[in-house]
Design a protein around this motif. Structure first.
Motif, mmCIF file in Angstrom:
data_model
loop_
_atom_site.group_PDB
_atom_site.id
_atom_site.type_symbol
_atom_site.label_atom_id
_atom_site.label_comp_id
_atom_site.label_asym_id
_atom_site.label_seq_id
_atom_site.Cartn_x
_atom_site.Cartn_y
_atom_site.Cartn_z
ATOM 1 N N GLU A 97 -0.253 -3.279 -13.280
ATOM 2 C CA GLU A 97 -0.034 -2.272 -14.328
ATOM 3 C C GLU A 97 1.423 -1.823 -14.380
ATOM 4 O OE1 GLU A 97 -4.590 -0.518 -14.082
ATOM 5 O OE2 GLU A 97 -2.927 0.776 -13.418
ATOM 6 N N TYR A 98 1.998 -1.621 -13.205
ATOM 7 C CA TYR A 98 3.405 -1.169 -13.165
ATOM 8 C C TYR A 98 4.316 -2.198 -13.845
ATOM 9 C CZ TYR A 98 7.855 0.565 -11.352
ATOM 10 O OH TYR A 98 9.130 1.049 -11.244
ATOM 11 N N LYS B 20 -3.957 -4.311 -8.598
ATOM 12 C CA LYS B 20 -4.178 -3.615 -9.870
ATOM 13 C C LYS B 20 -2.966 -2.735 -10.191
ATOM 14 C CE LYS B 20 -7.744 -0.859 -12.189
ATOM 15 N NZ LYS B 20 -7.121 0.473 -12.312
ATOM 16 N N ALA B 21 -2.541 -1.929 -9.201
ATOM 17 C CA ALA B 21 -1.432 -1.003 -9.434
ATOM 18 C C ALA B 21 -0.140 -1.753 -9.757
ATOM 19 C CB ALA B 21 -1.232 -0.111 -8.215
ATOM 20 N N ALA B 22 0.114 -2.847 -9.008
ATOM 21 C CA ALA B 22 1.347 -3.604 -9.248
ATOM 22 C C ALA B 22 1.292 -4.276 -10.620
ATOM 23 C CB ALA B 22 1.551 -4.637 -8.148
ATOM 24 N N VAL C 256 3.999 5.402 -5.893
ATOM 25 C CA VAL C 256 3.931 5.521 -7.358
ATOM 26 C C VAL C 256 2.759 6.395 -7.830
ATOM 27 C CG1 VAL C 256 5.224 3.422 -7.948
ATOM 28 C CG2 VAL C 256 2.756 3.273 -7.615
ATOM 29 N N THR C 257 1.734 6.532 -6.976
ATOM 30 C CA THR C 257 0.609 7.359 -7.444
ATOM 31 C C THR C 257 0.695 8.797 -6.937
ATOM 32 O OG1 THR C 257 -0.760 6.594 -5.596
ATOM 33 C CG2 THR C 257 -1.020 5.428 -7.692
ATOM 34 N N GLY D 182 -6.570 -2.790 -4.720
ATOM 35 C CA GLY D 182 -5.818 -1.640 -5.211
ATOM 36 C C GLY D 182 -4.374 -1.976 -5.538
ATOM 37 N N VAL D 183 -3.712 -2.669 -4.611
ATOM 38 C CA VAL D 183 -2.292 -2.959 -4.842
ATOM 39 C C VAL D 183 -2.114 -3.973 -5.976
ATOM 40 C CG1 VAL D 183 -1.489 -2.339 -2.540
ATOM 41 C CG2 VAL D 183 -2.198 -4.674 -2.951
ATOM 42 N N GLU E 110 2.213 1.720 -3.315
ATOM 43 C CA GLU E 110 1.194 2.272 -4.214
ATOM 44 C C GLU E 110 1.074 3.789 -4.033
ATOM 45 O OE1 GLU E 110 -2.746 0.705 -3.602
ATOM 46 O OE2 GLU E 110 -3.551 1.750 -5.352
ATOM 47 N N GLU F 142 0.841 -1.209 0.000
ATOM 48 C CA GLU F 142 0.000 0.000 0.000
ATOM 49 C C GLU F 142 0.867 1.245 0.000
ATOM 50 O OE1 GLU F 142 -3.278 0.638 2.804
ATOM 51 O OE2 GLU F 142 -3.137 -1.513 3.174
#
Ligand code: ZN
Length: 565
Positions: free
Chosen positions: A556-557, A552-554, A506-507, A549-550, A503, A500
């Motif tokens: 994509e990264y 999805k974000a991971a 990076v955001t 959330g993590v 995340e 988290e």
């Protein structure tokens, strides 16, 4: 003064026990809230000194395992300190039953009382002989592990030296190395089974003598699980199965493509690219300097911590003969400094000494300033791993210092590694729930249970016919399963919170991540694990959707950067 020159004098344990009796009496007879508070304040000073002496003895014996003096000291403490621990329980009881408990809680925090109550439920004079039996079995396992050797291509290797073959860029070498290791483990398979079977039985007996149905509730109490129960953990594991396992399965398909194979076998699992994972471009003294400079640049508070450690010589990092393997961070309260112990080996693990153990050191350094902190209310293990696992991400902008132009690749491999760890960690946890909830299972049934879990958590790994590994025995290599029951989900819970914070980084940028990290860390152990997380406005891993959330974000990264590998 340097820590290496710190004087050492054996702690007189019977005298320390007498002092604890004194605090207990004073607590019972306190005439006012102020009186009662003074007793605990005196005890904290005493406890810090006791902790420092024990830490120095243990540290020096790790620094030189051939040092007979400190070996003797360690033996003395192993025999003498259980009585001290037992005596402490009487003091906890006097705290809990104190007429001024409310005022004590206000000053020293209520977590100390929650935890003391749990500690009292884990022991009784009746189980002391069984506890001794349990710890002898733990020593037996460690001896068995320590003596294991592998016959590989005409040579004999200690099992700890097989790493470089198992991660070789040459697939055939990896395969043969893993098979050789599997044969070595399998040759001792019956002993591994027997020790564990005895452990499960003795732990179950201890639990039943203390009034529990089986070992699971006692295991939770021993781990001071003060804010969650097995049902909440089960729910967390389900989220890992639903959100992380499919993501890792996709990553494994891509990994297979990169390696030019059609699927991942057990011996391919950790090999991320054909050319191998990046190693740091500097070593030893230079790497140390880079680590110190990184903390100086990170934040003024981090700089303060590292400058103190540098000045005190609070590091022992380089490998040498007679030094214990592994790495850790310990606290030396009398000298107001943490201490980091490691064995540099020229791989990414050297960088982790700074990014991971450095995170523990930073949190310890902040906690040492709290004059009202009792050991019993220090953050529990999952809470502490948030300090270190998050710091690994917080250090990301500085990885060029260690990896040069390979830093971006190192960051990506780190992130993938954290995701891949979650299914394994949950599997280790679910296995132990199955075992302790069903203490009459046979060793063969335990292996079947592990095999079944592999299908749920790591369906992407082919175990082929590799001896040991294909037979549902992989868990026998995992020290925690034998020596620290239920200690493992801690890493998964902490990793979820750390992701988290990643995340946020990076955001919303590094500063926002640092602020979240500090909001969590400044609390020390003043709240339970869930309390610490929620109070820092982070999402508790137990909330439904915590991993959405993590994941999805991971995902994509990694997708955006995958060409780096
Ligand atoms: Zn750690």
């Amino acid at each position: 003064m340097k820590i290496s020159n710190a004087p050492y004098e054996r702690l007189d344990v019977p005298a320390a026990i007498k002092r604890v009796e004194g605090y207990t009496d004073r607590l019972k007879n306190a005439a006012s809230a102020e009186d009662a508070c003074n007793v605990l304040a005196d005890y904290i000073k005493d406890e810090r000194h006791v902790f420092t002496v024990l830490a120095i003895s243990s540290l020096r014996s790790s620094q030189n395992t051939a040092d007979e003096f400190y070996e003797g000291e360690e033996q003395y403490y192993a025999e003498a300190t259980p009585a001290l621990m037992e005596k402490l329980n009487s003091m906890y009881k006097a705290m809990l039953e104190n007429p001024y408990r409310k005022q004590l809680e206000e000053r020293f925090g209520n977590v100390a009382f929650i935890n003391a109550e749990m500690a009292l439920k884990t022991i009784s004079p009746e189980v002391l002989p069984l506890l001794k039996e349990e710890s002898l079995l733990e020593i037996e396992y460690q001896k068995l592990q320590g003596s294991l050797t592998v016959e590989f291509r005409g040579e004999t290797y200690p099992v700890t030296k097989m790493g470089k073959f198992k991660t070789s860029p040459d697939r055939q070498t990896r395969k043969e190395a893993l098979e050789a290791e599997g044969r070595a483990y399998l040759a001792k398979g019956e002993q591994y089974d027997e020790i564990y079977d005895k452990m499960v039985k003795v732990r179950t007996e201890i639990a039943r003598k203390l009034g529990y149905e089986n070992f699971t509730p006692l295991g939770y109490l021993r781990m001071t699980r003060n804010s969650y129960d097995p049902q909440m953990v089960k729910n967390f594991r389900q989220q890992v199965k639903d959100k992380i396992v499919p993501l890792v399965a996709k990553l494994k398909e891509k990994q297979a493509k990169r390696l030019g194979i059609d699927h991942i076998s057990m011996y391919d699992d950790t090999v991320m690219t054909l050319e191998g994972n990046p190693d740091p471009i500097i070593e030893d003294e230079e790497l140390y300097k880079a680590g110190v400079e990184m903390y100086r640049a990170l934040d003024p508070k981090a700089a303060e911590m590292i400058n103190r450690m540098d000045e005190m010589g609070a590091f022992d990092l380089y490998s040498r003969e007679n030094k214990m393997s592994g790495g850790f961070c310990t606290m030396l309260p009398d000298y107001a400094t943490p201490f980091i112990f490691a064995n540099f080996n020229g791989t990414a693990a050297d960088v982790e000494v700074f990014t991971h153990e450095g995170g523990h050191a930073f949190a310890f350094a902040m906690m040492m300033n709290d004059k009202n902190l009792l050991t019993i209310s220090e953050p529990t293990l999952e809470s502490c791993e948030v300090h270190s696992m998050s710091m690994e991400f917080i250090c990301w902008p500085h990885l060029e210092r260690f990896y040069g132009d390979k830093a971006e690749k190192a960051r990506l491999i780190h992130l993938i590694g954290t995701l891949e760890f979650l299914p394994y960690g949950c599997m280790v946890d679910e296995f132990q729930h199955i075992v302790y909830d069903n203490p009459d299972m046979t060793p063969a049934q335990r292996h079947e249970a592990w095999k079944e879990l592999e299908k749920q958590y790591r369906p992407y790994i082919d175990f082929e016919n590799i001896p040991f590994y294909s037979q549902g025995r992989t868990w026998q290599r995992q020290l925690h399963i034998y020596t620290n029951p239920f200690y493992y989900i801690d890493y998964c819970l902490a990793q979820t919170v750390a992701l988290e914070i990643w995340e946020i980084m990076v955001t919303k940028g590094w500063q926002a991540a640092w602020d979240a990290y500090m909001a969590y860390t400044v609390q020390g152990g003043s709240r339970t694990f869930v309390g610490l997380v929620e109070h820092a406005r982070l999402i508790s891993p137990f909330v439904d959707g915590a991993l959405d959330g993590v994941a999805k974000a991971a995902g994509e990264y990694i997708e955006d950067n995958i060409t780096l590998l």
